[in-house]
Each structure stands twice: as structure tokens, then as C-alpha cells.
Scaffold this active site. Structure first.
Site, mmCIF file in Angstrom:
data_model
loop_
_atom_site.group_PDB
_atom_site.id
_atom_site.type_symbol
_atom_site.label_atom_id
_atom_site.label_comp_id
_atom_site.label_asym_id
_atom_site.label_seq_id
_atom_site.Cartn_x
_atom_site.Cartn_y
_atom_site.Cartn_z
ATOM 1 N N CYS A 60 63.776 30.823 49.776
ATOM 2 C CA CYS A 60 64.373 30.729 51.112
ATOM 3 C C CYS A 60 64.984 29.355 51.335
ATOM 4 C CB CYS A 60 63.300 31.020 52.165
ATOM 5 S SG CYS A 60 63.931 30.876 53.833
ATOM 6 N N CYS A 74 64.444 28.043 54.925
ATOM 7 C CA CYS A 74 63.109 27.533 55.216
ATOM 8 C C CYS A 74 62.888 26.180 54.536
ATOM 9 C CB CYS A 74 62.028 28.483 54.700
ATOM 10 S SG CYS A 74 62.390 30.217 54.955
ATOM 11 N N ASP A 75 63.341 26.048 53.292
ATOM 12 C CA ASP A 75 62.886 24.927 52.469
ATOM 13 C C ASP A 75 63.962 23.915 52.097
ATOM 14 O OD1 ASP A 75 60.384 26.114 52.489
ATOM 15 O OD2 ASP A 75 60.826 27.335 50.728
#
Ligand code: NAP
Length: 324
Positions: A134, A137-138
Site C-alpha cells: 500500500c 499507507c506507507d
């Protein structure tokens, strides 16, 4: 045992849209969300191609908006995971989540698909510590760093382009010498100075130190030559597997596990419909999933209406219609 007219399993664009249609048709509707509302779009940064949002919208916001739209008509959301289903006896269908047992006159399965793993040493050990599926997200954690993106499809290139917002260099590692991604995405990625391509290559192992990824072993599949390369992160975008496992053999699937549905989004069990990536391994867009969810819901509404008329003729009431 909670009784509902329509139970929707999965809260991606297909399930959320289906909920608008069934609740607006005055059918009590519960959506079992799964791990996160929105499914895969919850991890999508910019949704640029969903009609109606000329400036784009984030995935989580799109999910929240469709949810709110369905709630206006009475749809309810259960933040839980389905653990068991029994479709063998026909309608009403038994569905169990971690906290609730449901009996539903009709079920719409919009449970989607899950990003594939590479199944190589280090992948599991360093998940969340440099290995990610992701970018939204990261990506932020890799500011100023060099990372690898694995895959040659649309997802890999789209996420590689996004990751250049944070990373100084993004190397796309692809197992063949030709990319699978659309020409438009290929052009954008190739024009991006921060993106490099390594072809005919796979990752054999992900290495780390102090609990974080610090290198990978790359192998050229044509020459078998290996190279250890220092890298801060590995983002994996190598396709998806349908989340059909929970249904066992109760619903017909193709060889890859995708549900087989007809033009009316009917599965092999009467009263169970499906939409989105659980059956569509081709288009995989939020808008196509939404459309399939709407179609599944319309078929559900029609099927329930017809079934109710038949039961009334027999002097019976649909079981779930008797309420909670
Ligand atoms: P995909 O098209 O199936 O591509 C997967 C990529 O990963 C392929 O390049 C494949 O290589 C590679 N791969 C698969 N298994 C691998 C392994 N074990 N090791 C190394 N590489 C591996 O998946 P996707 O990119 O996620 O796209 C899925 C669908 O969603 C597509 O229809 C796509 O068009 C759509 N999509 C569209 C957009 C957009 O329109 N903006 C964005 C994202 C996704 P090979 O090429 O050698 O098979």
C-alpha cells in the site's frame, strides 16, 4: 439471529453501491464491511477516474460518501468479518460473522480480491517494516529513500509514479522484458526521472537489519545472474486473488477462484448475487465495480419481489421479512 432482507458481504465500491439500491428499494440492508470500509479503495490515494469528481477524490473519502448516501435510505453497516456461510439450503441464507448470526432473504457478495504475495524469504518477516502492498499507507515512511516496486501492470506503474512524491528513486522490477501496463501509464512512468526499470528480473530474497529492510537479492531470469542491492523498501503489486475461499464449493468459480455470474449478476445459487472483483478479473475499476454492484442489487430487488409474490400465493411470508 438477526434477520434482514439483504445482506451484502464486502464494502468496496460494489457493495457500497449495492447498498444504495437495495435500501432505496425499501429492503432492510446490512453491509458486513470486512477489515476496512472501502476495501481496496481504502488504500488508494487519488481516485482520478470516478465520474463526478473533476478534481479527484481520495479512496477513503469516496467510500465514506457512498456509505453516507446509502445510510440516507436506511442501510446499516456492521464492521465485522464473515466467518461462515451456508447457502446449501437456499433462501433464507445463514451467514455468520465474528459477532453476529444473520438470516438473509438474499445475499450480495462483493468481497473483492486480495493483493498477491511473492512468497519469498524475508517477505513475511519484513511486512510493515519495509515490505508493503500500500503506497498510500506507507509511502510517506520512505521519504528521501530508494525503493523497489515489483510488477509490470497498471497497479505497479501507477503506484510507482505516486511513490516518486516521496522517494528519490523508484526501481520497477519486472519479470519480463515487456510491461503489461497501459501505454498511457507506461509513458508517464518512463517520463518520470525518478523511475528506473529493471527487466527480466525477480527478487529472490528480501534482507534486513535491525528489523528493517535494507537490501534485496535480484536475479536475472535469462542469465541467472544475481545481485544484492541496497534498498529501503519493497512495494509489491503483482496482481490479486479473489476472496472466494470462505464460500468453499458452494458457489461456482472459474479456475482462478473468481465467481461465475451471468448477465444479471446471478451466482450459481438462486438468491445469491455478486459484483466487483470477486467475479471481475478484467476491469477492476471502482466505477465498474460500482456498476456491477448496482446491477447485482437491481437483480436482487427483482428476485425478492418475484419470490415474495410466489410466497404470498402460497400464503407464506419471506422469513427474513418478519424483522429482527
Ligand atoms: P496485473 O495486470 O495482473 O499485473 C500484475 C503484474 O505483476 C504483471 O506484470 C505480472 O507479470 C506481475 N507478476 C505477477 N505475479 C508475479 C510474481 N510472482 N513475481 C513477479 N511478478 C509477478 O495486475 P494489476 O496491475 O494489479 O492490475 C489488475 C487489473 O486492474 C488490470 O486489469 C488493470 O488494468 C487494472 N488496473 C487499472 C488501473 C488504471 O486504470 N489506472 C490501475 C490499477 C489496476 P506478467 O506481466 O509477466 O504476467
Amino acid at each position: 439471529m438477526r434477520k434482514v432482507r439483504v445482506l451484502i458481504i464486502g464494502s468496496g465500491p460494489a457493495g457500497l453501491t449495492a447498498a444504495i439500491y437495495t435500501s432505496r428499494a425499501q429492503l432492510s440492508t446490512v453491509v458486513v464491511t470486512g477489515k476496512q470500509l472501502g476495501g481496496q479503495i481504502a488504500t488508494t490515494h487519488d481516485v482520478d477516474n470516478f465520474p463526478g469528481f473533476p478534481d479527484g477524490i481520495t479512496g477513503p473519502e469516496l467510500a465514506e460518501r457512498i456509505k453516507a448516501q446509502s445510510e440516507r435510505f436506511g442501510a446499516e453497516y456492521d464492521y465485522d468479518i464473515v466467518t461462515e456461510v451456508d447457502f446449501t439450503k437456499g433462501s433464507p441464507f445463514y451467514v455468520k460473522t465474528q459477532n453476529t448470526e444473520y438470516l438473509a432473504d438474499a445475499v450480495i457478495v462483493t468481497i473483492g480480491a486480495t493483493p498477491r504475495k511473492l512468497n519469498i524469504p524475508g517477505e513475511e518477516e519484513y511486512t510493515g517494516r519495509g515490505v508493503s502492498w500500500c503506497a498510500t499507507c506507507d509511502g510517506f515512511f520512505f521519504r528521501g529513500k530508494e525503493i523497489i516496486v515489483v510488477g509490470g501492470g497498471d497497479s505497479a506503474l501507477q503506484e510507482a509514479i505516486f511513490l516518486t512524491k516521496f522517494c528519490t528513486e523508484v526501481t520497477v522490477v519486472h519479470r519480463r522484458d515487456t510491461l503489461r501496463a497501459s501505454v498511457a501509464l507506461q509513458k508517464r512512468a518512463m517520463e518520470n526521472e525518478r523511475i528506473k526499470f529493471v527487466y527480466d528480473t525477480v527478487i529472490d530474497e528480501i534482507h534486513g537489519a535491525d528489523g528493517k529492510v535494507n537490501a534485496v537479492t535480484l536475479r536475472n531470469v535469462k542469465t541467472d545472474a544475481t545481485e544484492k542491492r541496497d534498498i529501503a523498501g519493497v512495494f509489491i503489486f503483482v496482481g490479486y486473488d479473489p476472496n472466494s475461499g470462505i464460500f468453499g464449493t458452494q458457489l461456482k468459480t472459474d479456475d482462478l477462484g473468481y465467481f461465475i455470474v451471468d448477465d444479471f449478476m446471478r451466482t450459481s445459487v438462486e438468491g445469491v448475487f455478486a459484483g466487483g472483483e470477486i467475479h471481475d478479473n478484467y476491469f477492476r475499476q471502482a466505477i465498474t465495480a460500482s456498476g456491477q454492484g448496482a446491477a447485482a442489487a437491481l437483480s436482487t430487488v427483482n428476485w425478492l419481489g418475484e419470490r415474495e409474490r410466489q410466497l404470498q400465493d402460497l400464503g407464506e411470508t419471506p422469513l427474513a421479512a418478519t424483522g429482527d
